[in-house]
Design a protein around this motif. Structure first.
Motif, PDB file in Angstrom:
ATOM      1  N   PHE A  38      59.945 -13.110  58.384  1.00 42.33           N
ATOM      2  CA  PHE A  38      59.641 -11.903  59.165  1.00 42.33           C
ATOM      3  C   PHE A  38      59.516 -10.691  58.248  1.00 42.33           C
ATOM      4  N   ALA A  39      60.417 -10.595  57.246  1.00 41.06           N
ATOM      5  CA  ALA A  39      60.351  -9.475  56.298  1.00 41.06           C
ATOM      6  C   ALA A  39      59.035  -9.523  55.528  1.00 41.06           C
ATOM      7  N   ALA A  40      58.601 -10.713  55.182  1.00 44.02           N
ATOM      8  CA  ALA A  40      57.325 -10.848  54.468  1.00 44.02           C
ATOM      9  C   ALA A  40      56.168 -10.394  55.358  1.00 44.02           C
ATOM     10  N   ALA A  41      56.222 -10.783  56.627  1.00 40.67           N
ATOM     11  CA  ALA A  41      55.153 -10.391  57.560  1.00 40.67           C
ATOM     12  C   ALA A  41      55.149  -8.878  57.754  1.00 40.67           C
ATOM     13  N   ALA A  42      56.341  -8.272  57.788  1.00 44.44           N
ATOM     14  CA  ALA A  42      56.416  -6.811  57.954  1.00 44.44           C
ATOM     15  C   ALA A  42      55.800  -6.105  56.758  1.00 44.44           C
ATOM     16  N   LEU A  43      56.015  -6.649  55.566  1.00 42.70           N
ATOM     17  CA  LEU A  43      55.388  -6.052  54.378  1.00 42.70           C
ATOM     18  C   LEU A  43      53.866  -6.143  54.485  1.00 42.70           C
ATOM     19  N   ARG A  49      48.384  -1.151  56.684  1.00 43.80           N
ATOM     20  CA  ARG A  49      48.252   0.266  57.042  1.00 43.80           C
ATOM     21  C   ARG A  49      47.826   1.099  55.822  1.00 43.80           C
ATOM     22  N   ILE A  50      48.466   0.828  54.691  1.00 45.92           N
ATOM     23  CA  ILE A  50      48.098   1.528  53.448  1.00 45.92           C
ATOM     24  C   ILE A  50      46.627   1.276  53.122  1.00 45.92           C
ATOM     25  N   GLN A  51      46.217   0.025  53.269  1.00 45.53           N
ATOM     26  CA  GLN A  51      44.832  -0.336  52.916  1.00 45.53           C
ATOM     27  C   GLN A  51      43.830   0.392  53.799  1.00 45.53           C
ATOM     28  N   HIS A  56      40.621   0.571  51.215  1.00 47.97           N
ATOM     29  CA  HIS A  56      40.510  -0.342  50.082  1.00 47.97           C
ATOM     30  C   HIS A  56      41.444  -1.510  50.362  1.00 47.97           C
ATOM     31  N   HIS A  57      40.922  -2.736  50.237  1.00 52.27           N
ATOM     32  CA  HIS A  57      41.624  -3.887  50.791  1.00 52.27           C
ATOM     33  C   HIS A  57      41.771  -5.032  49.798  1.00 52.27           C
ATOM     34  N   ALA A  58      42.994  -5.501  49.687  1.00 55.36           N
ATOM     35  CA  ALA A  58      43.287  -6.663  48.847  1.00 55.36           C
ATOM     36  C   ALA A  58      43.189  -7.938  49.685  1.00 55.36           C
ATOM     37  N   GLU A  59      43.062  -9.060  49.009  1.00 57.16           N
ATOM     38  CA  GLU A  59      43.285 -10.344  49.671  1.00 57.16           C
ATOM     39  C   GLU A  59      44.804 -10.519  49.718  1.00 57.16           C
ATOM     40  N   ILE A  60      45.328 -10.796  50.899  1.00 54.66           N
ATOM     41  CA  ILE A  60      46.777 -10.933  51.083  1.00 54.66           C
ATOM     42  C   ILE A  60      47.088 -12.365  51.508  1.00 54.66           C
ATOM     43  N   ASP A  84      41.791   0.288  42.894  1.00 52.53           N
ATOM     44  CA  ASP A  84      42.740  -0.832  42.857  1.00 52.53           C
ATOM     45  C   ASP A  84      44.108  -0.349  42.368  1.00 52.53           C
ATOM     46  N   ILE A  85      44.077   0.524  41.368  1.00 56.18           N
ATOM     47  CA  ILE A  85      45.325   1.066  40.830  1.00 56.18           C
ATOM     48  C   ILE A  85      46.050   1.887  41.908  1.00 56.18           C
ATOM     49  N   ALA A  86      45.288   2.687  42.652  1.00 57.11           N
ATOM     50  CA  ALA A  86      45.890   3.508  43.713  1.00 57.11           C
ATOM     51  C   ALA A  86      46.556   2.632  44.763  1.00 57.11           C
ATOM     52  N   LEU A  87      45.896   1.530  45.123  1.00 49.38           N
ATOM     53  CA  LEU A  87      46.485   0.615  46.109  1.00 49.38           C
ATOM     54  C   LEU A  87      47.762  -0.015  45.540  1.00 49.38           C
TER      55      LEU A  87
END
Ligand SMILES: C[C@H](O)[C@H](O)[C@H]1CNC2=NC(N)=NC(=O)C2=N1
Length: 101
Positions: A38-43, A49-51, A56-60, A84-87
Protein backbone atom coordinates in the motif's frame (compact mmCIF):
# COMPACT_ATOMS: atom_id res chain seq x y z
CA UNK A 1 11.25 26.17 -25.86
CA UNK A 2 12.24 22.54 -26.31
CA UNK A 3 14.44 21.02 -23.62
CA UNK A 4 18.03 20.50 -24.73
CA UNK A 5 19.86 17.21 -24.26
CA UNK A 6 22.35 17.31 -21.39
CA UNK A 7 25.96 16.25 -21.94
CA UNK A 8 27.37 13.23 -20.11
CA UNK A 9 29.25 15.60 -17.78
CA UNK A 10 26.11 17.63 -17.05
CA UNK A 11 24.20 14.44 -16.27
CA UNK A 12 26.95 13.21 -13.93
CA UNK A 13 27.09 16.56 -12.12
CA UNK A 14 23.34 16.54 -11.56
CA UNK A 15 23.32 12.86 -10.52
CA UNK A 16 25.73 13.73 -7.69
CA UNK A 17 22.77 15.34 -5.89
CA UNK A 18 20.33 12.54 -6.68
CA UNK A 19 21.25 9.62 -4.39
CA UNK A 20 20.27 6.22 -5.80
CA UNK A 21 19.52 7.58 -9.28
CA UNK A 22 21.61 6.41 -12.19
CA UNK A 23 21.73 6.39 -15.96
CA UNK A 24 20.52 3.00 -17.18
CA UNK A 25 20.06 2.21 -20.87
CA UNK A 26 19.84 5.91 -21.61
CA UNK A 27 17.18 6.60 -18.99
CA UNK A 28 17.37 8.15 -15.54
CA UNK A 29 16.33 5.38 -13.16
CA UNK A 30 15.75 4.75 -9.46
CA UNK A 31 14.18 1.92 -7.53
CA UNK A 32 12.62 2.52 -4.10
CA UNK A 33 11.80 -0.03 -1.40
CA UNK A 34 8.83 0.61 0.89
CA UNK A 35 7.31 -0.95 4.01
CA UNK A 36 4.24 -2.40 2.31
CA UNK A 37 2.45 -2.73 -1.01
CA UNK A 38 0.00 0.00 0.00
CA UNK A 39 2.87 2.39 0.83
CA UNK A 40 4.39 1.64 -2.56
CA UNK A 41 1.07 2.34 -4.29
CA UNK A 42 0.73 5.63 -2.37
CA UNK A 43 4.15 6.71 -3.61
CA UNK A 44 3.05 5.94 -7.16
CA UNK A 45 0.01 8.20 -6.74
CA UNK A 46 2.17 10.97 -5.29
CA UNK A 47 4.61 10.67 -8.21
CA UNK A 48 1.69 10.72 -10.66
CA UNK A 49 0.58 14.06 -9.18
CA UNK A 50 4.10 15.48 -9.48
CA UNK A 51 4.32 14.24 -13.06
CA UNK A 52 1.09 15.93 -14.03
CA UNK A 53 2.23 19.17 -12.36
CA UNK A 54 5.47 19.04 -14.37
CA UNK A 55 3.81 17.62 -17.49
CA UNK A 56 6.66 15.12 -17.58
CA UNK A 57 6.16 11.41 -17.06
CA UNK A 58 8.34 8.47 -16.13
CA UNK A 59 7.61 4.81 -16.70
CA UNK A 60 6.60 3.56 -13.25
CA UNK A 61 6.76 -0.09 -12.16
CA UNK A 62 4.83 -1.04 -9.02
CA UNK A 63 6.03 -4.21 -7.32
CA UNK A 64 5.04 -5.78 -3.99
CA UNK A 65 7.05 -3.30 -1.93
CA UNK A 66 9.01 -1.54 -4.66
CA UNK A 67 8.53 1.33 -7.05
CA UNK A 68 10.75 1.60 -10.13
CA UNK A 69 11.07 4.79 -12.13
CA UNK A 70 12.67 5.30 -15.53
CA UNK A 71 12.53 8.55 -17.44
CA UNK A 72 13.95 10.31 -20.46
CA UNK A 73 12.55 13.13 -22.58
CA UNK A 74 10.57 11.77 -25.52
CA UNK A 75 10.32 15.19 -27.18
CA UNK A 76 14.15 15.38 -27.20
CA UNK A 77 14.43 12.02 -28.95
CA UNK A 78 14.81 10.10 -25.68
CA UNK A 79 17.73 12.21 -24.42
CA UNK A 80 18.18 13.21 -20.78
CA UNK A 81 17.21 16.84 -20.21
CA UNK A 82 16.64 19.13 -17.25
CA UNK A 83 12.98 18.03 -17.34
CA UNK A 84 14.10 14.55 -16.24
CA UNK A 85 16.35 16.05 -13.58
CA UNK A 86 13.49 18.23 -12.29
CA UNK A 87 11.24 15.18 -11.98
CA UNK A 88 13.95 13.17 -10.20
CA UNK A 89 14.52 16.04 -7.73
CA UNK A 90 10.81 16.29 -6.94
CA UNK A 91 10.61 12.52 -6.36
CA UNK A 92 13.79 12.60 -4.24
CA UNK A 93 12.14 15.24 -2.03
CA UNK A 94 8.76 13.47 -1.83
CA UNK A 95 9.90 9.88 -1.26
CA UNK A 96 11.13 10.05 2.38
CA UNK A 97 7.65 10.97 3.72
CA UNK A 98 6.47 7.60 2.34
CA UNK A 99 9.23 5.72 4.12
CA UNK A 100 10.81 5.03 0.73
CA UNK A 101 14.50 4.10 0.71
C1 LIG B 1 2.12 16.97 -25.03
C2 LIG B 1 2.87 16.78 -23.74
O1 LIG B 1 3.43 18.00 -23.33
C3 LIG B 1 3.99 15.81 -23.91
O2 LIG B 1 3.53 14.61 -24.46
C4 LIG B 1 4.78 15.58 -22.65
C5 LIG B 1 4.13 14.68 -21.62
N1 LIG B 1 5.07 13.95 -20.82
C6 LIG B 1 6.31 13.71 -21.23
N2 LIG B 1 7.11 12.91 -20.56
C7 LIG B 1 8.32 12.60 -20.97
N3 LIG B 1 9.08 11.76 -20.23
N4 LIG B 1 8.82 13.12 -22.10
C8 LIG B 1 8.11 13.97 -22.86
O3 LIG B 1 8.60 14.45 -23.90
C9 LIG B 1 6.79 14.29 -22.43
N5 LIG B 1 6.05 15.12 -23.10
Amino acid sequence: MAAEPLSQKEIEDRLAELPGWSLDDGRLTRSYRLDSHFAAAALVVHVARIQDELNHHAEITLGYDTVGLAVSTHSAGGAITDLDIALARRVRDAAPAHGAR
